[in-house]
Scaffold this active site. Structure first.
Site, PDB file in Angstrom:
ATOM      1  N   ASP A 177      42.174  -2.189  17.889  1.00 33.85           N
ATOM      2  CA  ASP A 177      40.859  -2.762  18.199  1.00 33.85           C
ATOM      3  C   ASP A 177      40.737  -4.065  17.415  1.00 33.85           C
ATOM      4  O   ASP A 177      40.487  -4.073  16.204  1.00 33.85           O
ATOM      5  CB  ASP A 177      39.749  -1.783  17.810  1.00 33.85           C
ATOM      6  N   TYR A 207      34.711   1.070  13.269  1.00 35.46           N
ATOM      7  CA  TYR A 207      33.651   1.007  14.276  1.00 35.46           C
ATOM      8  C   TYR A 207      34.248   0.421  15.544  1.00 35.46           C
ATOM      9  O   TYR A 207      34.874  -0.654  15.505  1.00 35.46           O
ATOM     10  CB  TYR A 207      32.508   0.129  13.765  1.00 35.46           C
ATOM     11  N   LYS A 240      34.251 -11.043  20.769  1.00 33.65           N
ATOM     12  CA  LYS A 240      33.806 -12.101  19.857  1.00 33.65           C
ATOM     13  C   LYS A 240      34.432 -13.470  20.152  1.00 33.65           C
ATOM     14  O   LYS A 240      33.987 -14.147  21.072  1.00 33.65           O
ATOM     15  CB  LYS A 240      33.999 -11.656  18.403  1.00 33.65           C
TER      16      LYS A 240
HETATM   17  N1  HOZ Z   1      28.230  -4.685  15.200  1.00 36.51           N
HETATM   18  C1  HOZ Z   1      28.062  -5.996  14.690  1.00 36.51           C
HETATM   19  C2  HOZ Z   1      28.667  -6.165  13.356  1.00 36.51           C
HETATM   20  N2  HOZ Z   1      29.885  -5.539  13.146  1.00 36.51           N
HETATM   21  C3  HOZ Z   1      26.602  -6.392  14.591  1.00 36.51           C
HETATM   22  C4  HOZ Z   1      26.228  -7.144  15.782  1.00 36.51           C
HETATM   23  C5  HOZ Z   1      24.856  -7.776  15.743  1.00 36.51           C
HETATM   24  O1  HOZ Z   1      23.944  -7.217  15.159  1.00 36.51           O
HETATM   25  O2  HOZ Z   1      24.719  -8.826  16.310  1.00 36.51           O
END
Ligand code: HOZ
Length: 430
Positions: A238, A144, A266
């Protein structure tokens, strides 16, 4: 345990916000539950609006390496706020954070800050295309890279959780340049190169965290590097999730393979919205205003976010050994839970990288997304709900990763293992 206030809050939210959430995975749908509404975080703990307290193994999906309300980060943010929230003009804070980031990564000479991981990756892809003059990109099923059009193809995380890894609303024309390969399978990448001589970049989560935790094999990354070099293609790591978590600089030092472009997010924002992408100067100089590849953002390099990121990364630099301590805790956690599962006849696959941990209820080791889909989702949902009842907050999808913060103690780990023993027994006794 009562979650009545959360139930009510969710109902109200659903009337006004699609699915009641601003990011799909949070809705707890794949575990069949209702999201817990949070009032505050403190160190290792989350508190909800019903007054329940949980040991938090999500840590805002990764950013909070030092736990909730870390004193150093909080003080830096408060200080920055006093000077203004946003200027839309350069500040020294940006150069300071850039200097720190560059000092961590061998492959980065220059870095640009944006406001999210999605933005970082989207921009990195454009840069790779601009640099090489090519259109095609290769991504791996189950990885992802945010929700931009060209990358929302067979994606992990929420896209996998909700069973639409390729989203409606993305025109086929926008994804026709996205070629798909299988994680940890070099033959599938060779096939992409056989099919196209127009590949600008291969993008990979070298420590995949969005199909559960599935690290790439070292040898696979070496071969990927060789293939990219042989074809004049850029390799993008990534590391939005794994940067500053998998190791101090993510996969680069764990695997020994160096990417051409790194994307970050992050931890780099210490809990504030920051993303970044960086590369050697030759590539980065293609970026506007130095070069022709356009990329911009009103809140990019926001001074408050930069202050939080700088505080987090400099704290990490001063305590570099912390990641091995966290890894020991992560390992103890998953090994302990695995033992308890095993004694109840449940097979659990486990792995860790630095402060990241993952587990699958799966008979076989998980090497790619297809393997991950054969995990027992029903068992995961039961485990998740029961652990929540016991006061332990795990990611609410099997296609996510767990995170240990420095606020999590050995005692909390032991308590979690004990709770898992109770939960596995209750599940297997029906
Ligand atoms: N895409 C995030 C986890 N891989 C989720 C982010 C969220 O819902 O805060």
């Amino acid at each position: 345990m009562s979650i009545d206030a959360s139930l009510k809050a969710f109902e109200e939210a659903e009337n006004l916000i699609p699915g009641g959430v601003n990011s799909p995975v949070r809705a707890f749908k794949s575990v069949g539950g209702t999201p817990i509404f949070i009032t505050e975080g403190e160190g290792a703990y989350l508190k909800d609006i019903d007054g329940n307290k949980y040991v938090d193994y999500v840590q805002s999906w990764g950013p909070l390496l030092f736990g909730h309300r870390d004193e150093t980060i909080e003080a830096a943010v408060i200080e920055a706020v006093k000077h203004g929230l946003s200027f839309g003009a350069p500040t020294v804070a940006e150069t300071e954070l850039a200097e720190l980031v560059v000092s961590y990564f061998d492959s980065i000479d220059k870095v640009r800050f944006v406001s999210s991981g999605t933005e970082a990756v989207m921009s990195a892809i454009r840069l790779a295309r601009g640099f090489t003059g090519r259109d095609d990109i290769v991504k791996f099923t189950g990885c992802y890279h945010g929700h931009s059009d060209a990358l929302l193809v067979e994606a992990g995380s929420g896209a996998a959780t909700f069973g639409n890894p390729s989203s409606p609303g993305v025109p086929a024309d926008f994804t026709k340049h996205t070629l798909l390969a299988t994680y940890n399978d070099i033959e599938s990448v060779k096939k992409c190169f056989a099919d196209s001589d127009n590949i600008a970049c291969v993008i990979i989560e070298p420590i995949a965290g969005n199909m559960g935790l599935v690290p790439a094999d070292k040898e696979f990354l070496v071969q990927l590097r060789e293939l990219c070099d042989a074809n004049g293609t850029l390799l993008i790591f990534d590391e939005v999730m794994s940067g500053f978590r998998g190791s101090i600089n993510g996969a680069e030092s764990i695997t020994g393979t160096k990417p051409d472009i790194v994307t970050l997010g992050k931890v780099i924002g210490g809990g504030m919205p920051v993303g970044a992408f960086g590369a050697r100067a030759e590539i980065m100089s293609m970026l506007s205003p130095e070069g022709p590849v356009y990329q911009a953002g009103t809140l990019s390099g926001n001074p408050v976010a930069m202050a939080a990121g700088y505080a987090a990364l400099s704290k990490l630099k001063q305590n570099a050994q912390v990641l091995s301590v966290l890894n020991a805790r992560a390992l103890r956690l998953v090994q302990g839970m695995q033992k308890e599962a095993h004694s109840c006849g449940i097979t659990m696959q486990i792995d860790t990288r630095g402060s990241m941990f993952g587990f699958f209820f799966n008979e076989k080791p998980v090497k790619n997304f297809e393997d991950a889909t054969h995990s027992d989702a029903e068992l995961f949902a039961k485990f998740h709900a029961a652990m929540l009842e016991e006061g332990f907050y795990f990611a609410c999808s099997l296609y996510e990763t767990g995170f240990i913060s420095t606020a999590v103690t050995d005692e909390m780990i032991e308590d979690t293992i004990k709770a898992s023993a109770k939960v596995f027994k209750a599940i297997t006794n029906g």
